[in-house]
Design a protein around this motif. Structure first.
Motif, mmCIF file in Angstrom:
data_model
loop_
_atom_site.group_PDB
_atom_site.id
_atom_site.type_symbol
_atom_site.label_atom_id
_atom_site.label_comp_id
_atom_site.label_asym_id
_atom_site.label_seq_id
_atom_site.Cartn_x
_atom_site.Cartn_y
_atom_site.Cartn_z
ATOM 1 N N GLY A 1073 0.832 -1.198 0.000
ATOM 2 C CA GLY A 1073 0.000 0.000 0.000
ATOM 3 C C GLY A 1073 0.863 1.242 0.000
ATOM 4 N N TYR A 1074 0.158 2.394 0.184
ATOM 5 C CA TYR A 1074 0.824 3.679 0.146
ATOM 6 C C TYR A 1074 0.344 4.513 1.331
ATOM 7 N N THR A 1075 1.175 5.447 1.752
ATOM 8 C CA THR A 1075 0.831 6.405 2.792
ATOM 9 C C THR A 1075 0.865 7.798 2.183
ATOM 10 N N VAL A 1076 -0.295 8.509 2.247
ATOM 11 C CA VAL A 1076 -0.440 9.832 1.651
ATOM 12 C C VAL A 1076 -0.452 10.869 2.764
ATOM 13 N N GLN A 1077 0.352 11.916 2.626
ATOM 14 C CA GLN A 1077 0.438 12.969 3.631
ATOM 15 C C GLN A 1077 0.261 14.343 2.954
ATOM 16 N N LYS A 1078 -0.210 15.311 3.762
ATOM 17 C CA LYS A 1078 -0.375 16.679 3.292
ATOM 18 C C LYS A 1078 0.343 17.622 4.232
ATOM 19 N N ALA A 1079 0.697 18.836 3.711
ATOM 20 C CA ALA A 1079 1.369 19.841 4.531
ATOM 21 C C ALA A 1079 0.919 21.225 4.073
ATOM 22 N N ASP A 1080 0.540 22.092 5.009
ATOM 23 C CA ASP A 1080 0.202 23.481 4.710
ATOM 24 C C ASP A 1080 1.486 24.214 4.334
ATOM 25 N N LYS A 1081 1.384 25.005 3.309
ATOM 26 C CA LYS A 1081 2.575 25.690 2.809
ATOM 27 C C LYS A 1081 3.164 26.614 3.873
ATOM 28 N N LYS A 1082 2.325 27.128 4.774
ATOM 29 C CA LYS A 1082 2.815 28.076 5.773
ATOM 30 C C LYS A 1082 3.683 27.376 6.828
ATOM 31 N N THR A 1083 3.263 26.245 7.311
ATOM 32 C CA THR A 1083 3.980 25.563 8.421
ATOM 33 C C THR A 1083 4.843 24.424 7.921
ATOM 34 N N MET A 1084 4.465 23.816 6.801
ATOM 35 C CA MET A 1084 5.158 22.642 6.251
ATOM 36 C C MET A 1084 5.267 21.497 7.268
ATOM 37 N N GLU A 1085 4.238 21.379 8.073
ATOM 38 C CA GLU A 1085 4.153 20.221 8.982
ATOM 39 C C GLU A 1085 3.254 19.184 8.333
ATOM 40 N N TRP A 1086 3.761 17.977 8.259
ATOM 41 C CA TRP A 1086 3.088 16.918 7.486
ATOM 42 C C TRP A 1086 2.114 16.130 8.361
ATOM 43 N N TYR A 1087 0.943 15.832 7.787
ATOM 44 C CA TYR A 1087 -0.095 15.050 8.465
ATOM 45 C C TYR A 1087 -0.553 13.941 7.538
ATOM 46 N N THR A 1088 -0.744 12.761 8.090
ATOM 47 C CA THR A 1088 -1.145 11.600 7.281
ATOM 48 C C THR A 1088 -2.617 11.702 6.929
ATOM 49 N N VAL A 1089 -2.901 11.524 5.647
ATOM 50 C CA VAL A 1089 -4.283 11.528 5.161
ATOM 51 C C VAL A 1089 -4.782 10.093 4.983
ATOM 52 N N PHE A 1090 -3.974 9.249 4.296
ATOM 53 C CA PHE A 1090 -4.311 7.838 4.101
ATOM 54 C C PHE A 1090 -3.075 7.010 4.465
ATOM 55 N N ASP A 1091 -3.311 5.837 5.099
ATOM 56 C CA ASP A 1091 -2.231 4.862 5.272
ATOM 57 C C ASP A 1091 -2.734 3.494 4.836
ATOM 58 N N HIS A 1092 -1.827 2.664 4.367
ATOM 59 C CA HIS A 1092 -2.143 1.347 3.792
ATOM 60 C C HIS A 1092 -3.138 1.499 2.634
ATOM 61 N N TYR A 1093 -2.921 2.530 1.833
ATOM 62 C CA TYR A 1093 -3.832 2.826 0.717
ATOM 63 C C TYR A 1093 -3.398 2.004 -0.484
ATOM 64 N N ARG A 1094 -4.352 1.285 -1.106
ATOM 65 C CA ARG A 1094 -4.006 0.298 -2.123
ATOM 66 C C ARG A 1094 -3.896 0.903 -3.542
ATOM 67 N N ARG A 1095 -4.696 1.906 -3.879
ATOM 68 C CA ARG A 1095 -4.740 2.425 -5.242
ATOM 69 C C ARG A 1095 -3.575 3.382 -5.512
ATOM 70 N N THR A 1096 -3.443 3.737 -6.797
ATOM 71 C CA THR A 1096 -2.389 4.690 -7.185
ATOM 72 C C THR A 1096 -2.970 6.058 -7.508
ATOM 73 N N ASN A 1097 -4.170 6.334 -7.028
ATOM 74 C CA ASN A 1097 -4.766 7.667 -7.130
ATOM 75 C C ASN A 1097 -5.691 7.855 -5.948
ATOM 76 N N CYS A 1098 -5.863 9.123 -5.578
ATOM 77 C CA CYS A 1098 -6.709 9.389 -4.427
ATOM 78 C C CYS A 1098 -7.223 10.820 -4.504
#
Length: 1260
Positions: A1073-1098
């Motif tokens: 699977g895949y782990t997808v994370q996002k980060a606000d441009k202002k802080t650049m602190e990363w937060y997990t959105v999806f983990d163990h995600y099977r597809r290659t798009n989300c």
């Protein structure tokens, strides 16, 4: 011991009925009766402190548990204090004697005055009558002497331990503990506890008082705990702990609180007219024996649980409940359901156990990782010390106790907020070993016996047993236990025949047994005194020999004791007693007796004074020897070796004849008539030289006018023979032959031989002594001792007539020696040399599970298990033998003994059929033989190759890069097969992969796995044209690479769409699977959105309007996430929706400011070895860059330090600091607007061992 002060029934006594002080008339009979709790208890009666023996005056009876003392014909002198003793209880009473005139008649019941009638109820009177009722119900008040004597406790620090007590509700009771202070430098510390942990020192008040005192005369500390007005809640178990600098002891005891019968409430509340009527009613109650009233058996708890609260008081009154409030509290706890803990994830176990001196950890898991906990011991908070260490690791809270002692045996609890977790720690002492065992003893009746052993620890508790029955302190009149450091003693002051047996001392780590033989006092007389006839001025010697050399005695002359003086000597050497009278006078003629002290013996003999009268014949007379035996058989004179022989031979003749003494040097053989015939004339060669008339020397002759004296001082065996005395004068001559026989104790026999040794017995054999001392041997005395002991113990009391003896009752595994004495009528010989040391042991049983493990053309492999019973003799080894089929000759298969439980028999002839057997050997000999039932043919057995592939290798073996691979594959096959390993059809590289082969398995070993080690491995076994092969698949995996071609495909509303392709390197494992994370441009602190995600798009949703976001994706397989991620190049902007608003144009405000510390660094002092942190807070725009310095040296590249920055809070973590990490630490913040720095001092304290270690390290 407890001293209840409220009621006499609380006294702990062995008597259920006690004798009372009695007043009787002189001349009558007094009877005292007592009853004990159990039948068979030994009871003693005393008069004025002296034990009473049964006689016509005193009659003592005992039937079961009833005992009585009857005193007949009482007189005024009998008016003293008496006592009855049972066990440790002693009750005193008095006998008062009155004359008939003093005895006044008792008034009749009809003459008693009529009590006045009271108009109202008297409350105070009721209280007095209630107390009177209690006295009448339970018993009358005894005298002061009825208290049982406090038992003295020699074990531990206590002289007297607190005893169990019993008290009625509302009464008082005192518990007493006494501690010996003779060996203490300061006052010991004493604590009183209720239950396991409640320290009563904090409960001192209205109902509890603690006292202590010191007796300077006896050097004893006394500690008392007084309970005042006890109620039902005071009942339970208590403990008294006493401790000194290096010792600790504790004693448990129980308190029972009895309720008052509810009948008392009815009596108090009943309106009686007067106190006198009360008394008559109470006397009536006494006569009905209230003890036999049986209250109904009801469950009050069940009644209270079902009843409404309004009925509680009624039920309490009905069933006599005095502590209703306490029962309701307990009832409430019963009804309450246990709530699930919110503070603890895992509580302490109910109990822990640890060996004394070891370390233990108590671990709990708390729900809040930041929660603070408190540790309590017996209700008191534990402070940090060298022995107690607190640790916090995540959610775990750990209490470590180092070097546990008996003082750590207590109740512990961990407190988090309002919740608690309880446990008990039990400290187990190491086993006590017996370093010096007990020794066998043989004593006489009445003598003192003292068994002594030494254990491995001072003050250890041991248990003594006699013939398997434990000896307790209740038998204080018989046995006494004593401790002296590591030595333990069992003392029997006056031994009896019943004390014979085996005594055992036991500890928790050893046992020692010794035998006690108590012999009745018997005195054997080996030589009695004999009548003597002596002449004036001669010496008279009375001599006797008894069996005991310690026995003393007195000499009597005509019934009066002989007083020694210059002429009369009394001597006692060993077993021989002598009375010597020099220069005998007519006054010495009397009956003499010897009386041994302590024995009813009387050895008597008579001393006769001989007056020699010689008639003068004035004419010549031929010489004449005046002996009674003359003309008959030679006179035989018997003398005991060592004694003096004085032979007076009266002679006559005129003129005075000349005397010649001669000794025959050879043996004289007499004919049947036993007379010396004329033809038995001896030549000069057969006779020795004439003895001169010498007055000096050991053998001498004295010549007197009317007689001659032949004297031998200290007769020896060489002095034995035939002596001839010849007298001559001119008129003629005369001669006489005298035979002298010297008798003595026998020579010591030779060392006895030991045979037929068993588990606790052996057979002793010996030969008669070479010389029996001239008297027949009457028997033998046998003695034995332990090899390491010096004390010999006699095995027989009656003389042994045979030359063999079976010695029994020995202890298996102990080395013994034997020796023998020969006894004749003269006495006992010296002991023989000791026998060869031997050990009573039995041979072991035969070995078990004797089987054939393998057979080849010239070898046979055998295996077996040790015998089921080995015994005290241990096991020296095994002997293996074989025998050809059809033959009876067993041949040793191995040289000597083998200690292993397997053997390989080599150099055998191919084709032979052999039988094998094995025996276990120890000091006692050989065991029975274990035999293989069928003969074994010596021939290689062809066995097909077979690989036993382990179950986990039947599927793909997955390993991570860097791990070790160790594959063991067992197989079978004979002869030893050829083993071939291949990988993907190619041979293995020996430098890369290790292969190890044995007779039963093959091993594939890879020290550090790499990806290229993956593949299909095949192992092949080959024996001649037979093969077997298996395949093993090994997969080496690693972390995958990052996904590829990540791109932002669309942004709408609060959503963003992403796409990517799988990674180029999957790490040799499937992508899970895949782990997808996002980060606000202002802080650049990363937060997990999806983990163990099977597809290659989300699609990432719930984004915040007006913000810009970056996205990244990690790939994942069995090894984990990829080390790097694929990140979007451009951010996704989430536009605002709705009416377009044009904000006014304002000049942008400049928020820039230089760094400024809002919280300073604080000077700290920490302990070496524990991680520590330095913290401060800073603000500044733009975000400043942080630098840490120690003594102006930059710490950025030092792995010992970790630096954190979160929301403006700066932290420097120092891992396990040492004293050299102390110094000045500086934190510096820098941005484009300026810089700021702050400084603090850190001191690191360390113990002496750490400082020495660091100093040495620095020097190196």
């Amino acid at each position: 011991a407890p001293h209840p002060s409220s009621h006499p029934m609380l006294t702990l006594s062995a008597f259920t009925k006690k004798p009372k002080t009695t007043e009787v008339t002189a001349g009558s009979t007094a009877v005292f009766e007592a009853e004990t709790e159990k039948a068979g208890i030994k009871v003693k009666w005393q008069r004025a402190g002296t034990e009473i023996t049964e006689s016509e005056k005193y009659v003592i009876k005992a039937e079961g548990n009833k005992h009585s003392l009857t005193i007949n014909n009482v007189v005024k002198e009998d008016d003293v204090t008496y006592a009855v003793i049972a066990g440790s209880s002693k009750v005193k009473f008095e006998l008062k004697t009155v004359t008939p005139a003093e005895a006044a008649p008792a008034p009749a019941a009809s003459e008693l005055p009529t009590p006045p009638v009271e108009s109202s109820q008297n409350t105070e009177g009721n209280k007095e009558l209630l107390l009177l009722l209690r006295v009448l119900v339970f018993d009358s008040v005894p005298s002061a002497g009825t208290q049982p004597e406090e038992p003295v406790d020699p074990i531990g620090l206590f002289v007297t331990r607190p005893q169990d007590g019993e008290v009625t509700a509302g009464g008082n009771i005192t518990f007493t503990a006494k501690v010996a202070g003779e060996s203490l430098l300061k006052k010991p510390s004493v604590k009183w506890f209720k239950g396991k942990w409640m320290d009563l020192a904090s409960k001192v008040g209205k109902h509890l008082q603690l006292h202590d005192s010191y007796d300077r005369n006896n050097k004893v500390y006394t500690f008392e705990m007084e309970i005042i007005e006890a109620n039902m809640t005071f009942a339970g178990g208590y403990r008294c702990e006493v401790s000194t600098k290096d010792k600790f002891d504790s004693s448990n005891f129980n308190l029972t609180v009895n309720e008052i019968y509810h009948l008392c409430h009815d009596i108090v509340s009943f309106p009686f007219p007067s106190k006198t009527n009360y008394i008559f009613l109470l006397l009536h109650i006494k006569s009905t024996n209230l003890r036999e009233i049986k209250l109904p058996s009801v469950d009050v708890w069940e009644i209270l649980r079902k009843a409404p609260p309004s009925e509680y008081e009624k039920i309490a009154f009905q069933y006599g409940i005095t502590d209703l409030r306490g029962m309701l509290k307990r009832l409430k706890r019963i009804k309450k359901e246990e709530k699930k803990s919110t503070a603890f994830l895992k509580k302490l176990d109910p109990a822990y156990q640890v060996d004394k001196g070891q370390k233990i950890k108590l671990v709990v898991e708390v729900a809040n990782p930041d929660a603070d906990v408190k540790w309590l011991k017996n209700g008191q908070e534990i402070q940090v010390s060298g022995r107690y260490i607190f640790e916090a690791v995540g959610n775990k809270r750990i209490l470590t106790i180092n070097h546990c002692s008996l003082a750590d045996d207590a109740a512990y609890e961990c407190v988090v907020g309002e919740e608690k977790s309880f446990t008990e720690l039990f400290v187990k002492e190491p086993p006590i070993l017996i370093t010096h065992p007990l020794e066998d003893q043989m004593v006489m009746v009445g003598e003192r016996v003292e068994f002594e052993c030494e254990v491995s620890e001072e003050g250890a508790t041991v248990k003594w047993e006699k013939d398997g029955v434990e000896l307790t302190r209740e038998e204080t009149f018989k046995y006494r236990f004593k401790k002296d450091g590591k030595k333990q003693y069992l003392i029997i002051n006056e031994s009896t025949k019943e004390d014979s047996g085996h005594y055992t001392v036991k500890t928790n780590g050893g046992v020692s047994v010794a035998e006690l033989i108590v012999q009745e006092k018997k005195l054997e007389v080996y030589q009695s005194i004999a009548d003597l006839t002596v002449k004036a001025r001669d010496q008279a010697v009375f001599k006797c020999e008894v069996s005991d050399e310690n026995v003393k005695g007195i000499w009597l002359k005509n019934g009066k004791e002989v007083v020694p003086d210059e002429r009369i000597k009394i001597s006692h050497i060993g077993r021989i007693h002598k009375l010597t009278i020099e220069d005998v006078t007519p006054g010495d003629e009397a009956d003499y007796s010897f009386i041994p002290q302590g024995f009813a013996y009387n050895l008597s003999a008579k001393l006769q004074f001989l007056e020699v009268k010689i008639d003068f014949v004035p004419r010549e007379e031929p010489p004449k020897i005046h002996l009674d035996c003359l003309g008959q058989s030679p006179d035989t004179i018997v003398v005991v070796a060592g004694n003096k022989l004085r032979l007076d031979v009266p002679i006559s003749g005129d003129p005075t004849p000349t005397v010649i003494w001669q000794k025959f040097l050879f043996t004289i053989f007499l004919n049947n008539s036993s007379t010396v015939r004329e033809e038995d004339v001896f030549s000069a060669d057969q006779w020795g030289k004439a003895l001169l008339f010498e007055s000096e020397g050991r053998v001498r002759v004295e010549k007197h006018e009317d007689h001659c004296v032949f004297i031998i001082e200290g007769a020896e065996k060489e002095d034995e023979g035939v002596y001839r005395v010849i007298v001559k004068n001119p008129v003629g001559e005369d001669k006489a032959d005298i035979t002298v026989k010297v008798i003595d104790v026998p020579d010591p026999p030779e060392a006895p031989k030991i045979s037929n040794i068993g588990e606790d017995y052996c057979t002793v054999q010996w030969q008669p002594p070479k010389y029996d001392g001239g008297q027949p041997v009457l028997g033998y005395i046998l003695e034995r001792k332990k090899k390491k002991s010096y004390r010999w113990m006699r095995l027989n009391f009656d003389l042994l007539k045979e030359l063999t003896y079976e010695a029994k009752r020995m202890i298996e595994g102990v080395v013994y020696e034997m020796r023998i004495y020969a006894v004749n009528s003269i006495g006992m010989s010296r002991p023989s040399p000791a026998s060869q040391p031997f050990m009573p042991i039995a041979p072991p049983s035969e070995p078990t599970h004797f089987t054939v493990e393998d057979v080849s053309d010239s070898t046979v492999a055998l295996k077996w298990r040790p015998p089921e019973r080995i015994g005290a003799g241990g096991l020296d080894g095994y002997i293996v033998e074989y025998c050809k089929e059809g033959s009876t000759e067993w041949i040793p298969a191995l040289p000597g003994l083998t200690e292993r439980t397997s053997a390989l028999i080599k150099d055998l002839v191919t084709g032979d059929k052999l039988n094998f057997r094995i025996k276990a050997i120890n000091l006692a000999g050989e065991s029975g033989a274990a035999i293989i039932k069928e003969p074994i043919t010596v021939q290689e057995i062809l066995q097909r190759p077979k690989i036993w592939l382990p179950r986990h290798l039947r599927q793909t073996l997955v390993k991570k890069v860097g791990e070790t691979i160790n594959i063991v594959i067992p197989f079978q096959g004979k002869p030893r097969p050829k083993i071939i390993w291949t990988k993907d059809g190619q041979s293995l590289d020996a430098k890369d992969v290790g292969i190890r082969n044995s007779n039963t398995d093959t091993i594939l070993f890879i020290r550090k796995a790499e990806l290229h080690h993956s593949g299909a491995y095949e192992v092949t076994l080959q024996i001649e044209n037979m093969t077997d092969k298996v395949a093993i698949t090994i997969q080496i995996i690693d972390k995958p690479g990052p996904p590829q071609n990540i791109k932002l495909t669309d942004v709408w509303g609060f959503n963003a769409a992403l796409e990517w392709t799988p990674p180029q390197d999957d790490g040799n494992a499937q992508i899970l699977g895949y782990t997808v994370q996002k980060a606000d441009k202002k802080t650049m602190e990363w937060y997990t959105v999806f983990d163990h995600y099977r597809r290659t798009n989300c699609v990432v949703s719930e984004l915040i309007m007006g913000n810009e976001y970056f996205f990244r994706v990690f790939s994942e397989n069995l090894c984990g996430l990829s080390e790097t991620a694929a990140t979007t190049k451009n951010p996704a902007y989430i536009q605002k929706t709705g009416t377009t608003y044009k904000p006014p144009c304002y000049k942008e405000h400049d928020f820039s400011e230089p760094p400024k510390f809002t919280h300073p660094l604080v000077n700290r002092s920490v302990i070496a070895g524990y991680n520590t942190t330095l913290s401060c807070a800073v603000r500044g725009i733009p975000k400043p860059k942080i630098y840490w310095y120690k003594n102006k040296v930059d710490l950025s590249g030092d792995a010992k330090y970790r630096m954190f920055s979160k929301q403006g809070v700066l932290t420097l973590e120092i891992r396990k600091p040492t004293p050299f990490d102390g110094g000045f630490y500086t934190c510096k913040a820098v941005n484009e607007c300026g810089e700021a720095e702050i400084e603090c001092r850190l001191d690191v304290r360390g113990n002496q061992m750490n400082v020495m270690y660091n100093t040495n390290t620095a020097v190196k």
